[in-house]
Design an enzyme around this catalytic site. Structure first.
Site, mmCIF file in Angstrom:
data_model
loop_
_atom_site.group_PDB
_atom_site.id
_atom_site.type_symbol
_atom_site.label_atom_id
_atom_site.label_comp_id
_atom_site.label_asym_id
_atom_site.label_seq_id
_atom_site.Cartn_x
_atom_site.Cartn_y
_atom_site.Cartn_z
ATOM 1 N N HIS A 105 9.379 -3.416 3.181
ATOM 2 C CA HIS A 105 8.870 -3.663 1.825
ATOM 3 C C HIS A 105 10.025 -4.005 0.875
ATOM 4 C CE1 HIS A 105 5.669 -0.683 3.265
ATOM 5 N NE2 HIS A 105 4.951 -1.741 2.957
ATOM 6 N N MET A 127 0.845 -1.203 0.000
ATOM 7 C CA MET A 127 0.000 0.000 0.000
ATOM 8 C C MET A 127 0.882 1.256 0.000
ATOM 9 S SD MET A 127 -3.363 -0.964 2.131
ATOM 10 C CE MET A 127 -2.677 -0.801 3.752
ATOM 11 N N GLY A 128 2.145 1.107 -0.388
ATOM 12 C CA GLY A 128 3.025 2.270 -0.496
ATOM 13 C C GLY A 128 3.534 2.739 0.847
ATOM 14 N N GLY A 157 5.104 -10.255 3.965
ATOM 15 C CA GLY A 157 5.896 -10.060 5.183
ATOM 16 C C GLY A 157 5.275 -10.802 6.357
ATOM 17 N N GLN A 167 -2.569 -12.247 8.192
ATOM 18 C CA GLN A 167 -2.812 -11.979 6.771
ATOM 19 C C GLN A 167 -2.142 -13.047 5.900
ATOM 20 O OE1 GLN A 167 -2.979 -7.957 4.870
ATOM 21 N NE2 GLN A 167 -0.898 -8.440 4.278
ATOM 22 N N GLN A 195 -10.397 -2.240 2.508
ATOM 23 C CA GLN A 195 -9.891 -2.982 3.664
ATOM 24 C C GLN A 195 -9.717 -2.128 4.914
ATOM 25 O OE1 GLN A 195 -6.210 -4.231 1.616
ATOM 26 N NE2 GLN A 195 -5.140 -3.798 3.512
HETATM 27 P P1 AMP Z 1 1.574 -2.969 3.447
HETATM 28 O O1 AMP Z 1 2.096 -1.934 2.519
HETATM 29 O O2 AMP Z 1 1.596 -2.582 4.890
HETATM 30 O O3 AMP Z 1 0.261 -3.538 2.991
HETATM 31 O O4 AMP Z 1 2.609 -4.178 3.365
HETATM 32 C C1 AMP Z 1 2.932 -4.778 2.139
HETATM 33 C C2 AMP Z 1 3.734 -6.035 2.400
HETATM 34 O O5 AMP Z 1 4.930 -5.690 3.114
HETATM 35 C C3 AMP Z 1 2.976 -7.031 3.297
HETATM 36 O O6 AMP Z 1 3.219 -8.347 2.835
HETATM 37 C C4 AMP Z 1 3.607 -6.792 4.640
HETATM 38 O O7 AMP Z 1 3.521 -7.915 5.503
HETATM 39 C C5 AMP Z 1 5.038 -6.489 4.263
HETATM 40 N N1 AMP Z 1 5.704 -5.759 5.350
HETATM 41 C C6 AMP Z 1 5.234 -4.663 6.003
HETATM 42 N N2 AMP Z 1 6.088 -4.301 6.994
HETATM 43 C C7 AMP Z 1 7.104 -5.209 6.967
HETATM 44 C C8 AMP Z 1 8.288 -5.394 7.750
HETATM 45 N N3 AMP Z 1 8.593 -4.576 8.757
HETATM 46 N N4 AMP Z 1 9.101 -6.417 7.442
HETATM 47 C C9 AMP Z 1 8.800 -7.259 6.417
HETATM 48 N N5 AMP Z 1 7.709 -7.142 5.637
HETATM 49 C C10 AMP Z 1 6.865 -6.139 5.908
#
Ligand code: AMP
Length: 283
Positions: A37, A30-31, A149, A155, A61
């Protein structure tokens, strides 16, 4: 890096690319990107011939409209970070591109128990909406590898179940990557940007509470241990939604530990308006 904003353009490009010998890796986000990321992009770069990242803040969501309104947007910095990481494709669609008929839930997924606990309980409808966006993105991109992640433990389990349900688990490898943390243990998160410096100092309490669970895990009732972890949060101005210890394989809550079952500690807590989540394998 090539940026696609239109689904059809991306589809057309990918049809030309996939000659079956080439592997595509996909990192949905989601940027407001950070090193967490980027670690997923780096993992994909190690294995895949083409790495595709999506940035789409999925309105469906967010069960809390204020959380959606305040979700950080840093698209120019994101593009730079992705370029530096060697990402090949960025899919950056507008909402109407993904939901031409509006963002209502047009499909229901059988997520069972997973949808009723922890994040599912505190964010009703959230995982259905996650399912819908992942379903849509996978239909467009058809990756060989999907990188998620481990920070979003529940999730990951939901998406694993979804892949099975959509019959995609034979063609898409789910790769769950380690949580990337700040020096004080705070899990990197786009929402951390919303913390002021005082809040940021206290925010590592979530990690400290998880460490306490890990260091003091003992056979028998886990009530007192969870109480101690909650106290660390309260002492640092957090309002916890939950502090739980669950079976790592299926997220069933474990009130009494048998000393053997693999368990994970999971926390969601508010620092003022900002809700943070984290988890840690405890044994
Ligand atoms: P989001 O942008 O928050 O939807 O996250 C996108 C992806 O990045 C998801 O698969 C998250 O689980 C992963 N992610 C977010 N924060 C972290 C982190 N600190 N370490 C590893 N992966 C992450």
């Amino acid at each position: 890096m090539t940026i696609f904003k239109k689904t059809n353009d991306l589809r057309f490009f990918l049809t030309g690319f996939t000659d079956r010998t080439k592997k595509t890796g996909f990192v949905p986000t989601m940027g407001a990107l950070h090193k967490g990321h980027i670690s997923l992009i780096t993992e994909s770069k190690k294995t895949d011939d083409l790495t595709v990242c999506s940035i789409f803040i999925n309105p469906a969501q967010f069960n809390d409209p204020r959380d959606f309104e305040k979700y950080p947007v840093t698209i120019e910095k994101d593009i730079l970070m992705l370029e530096q990481a060697g990402c090949d494709i960025l899919f950056l669609p507008l909402v109407k591109e993904i939901y031409p008929a509006g963002s209502g839930q047009d499909k229901q997924y059988d997520l069972g128990y997973l949808e009723t606990i922890l994040e599912g309980r505190y964010r009703p409808g959230h995982f259905q909406a996650v399912g819908m966006i992942i379903d849509k993105l996978l239909t467009i991109i058809h990756p060989n590898n999907l990188y998620l992640g481990g920070k979003d433990y529940q999730q990951c389990m939901v998406i694993k179940k979804l892949l099975h349900q959509l019959n995609l688990d034979k063609t898409i490898n789910l790769k769950i990557c380690n949580t990337v943390r700040e020096a004080d243990g705070l899990a990197m998160s786009s929402r951390n940007m919303r913390l002021n410096s005082e809040e940021r100092k206290k925010a590592s309490a979530i990690f400290n509470a998880l460490e306490l669970l890990k260091l003091n895990l003992e056979m028998g009732s886990l009530d007192l241990l969870k109480e101690k972890a909650r106290n660390i949060l309260y002492e640092n101005a957090f309002r916890p939604d939950y502090v739980e210890i669950a079976d790592a394989a299926n997220l069933k809550i474990i009130p009494n530990w048998d000393g053997k079952t693999k368990v994970v500690g999971l926390i969601a807590a508010y620092m003022n308006e900002v809700r943070l989540i984290d988890n840690m394998p405890l044994n």
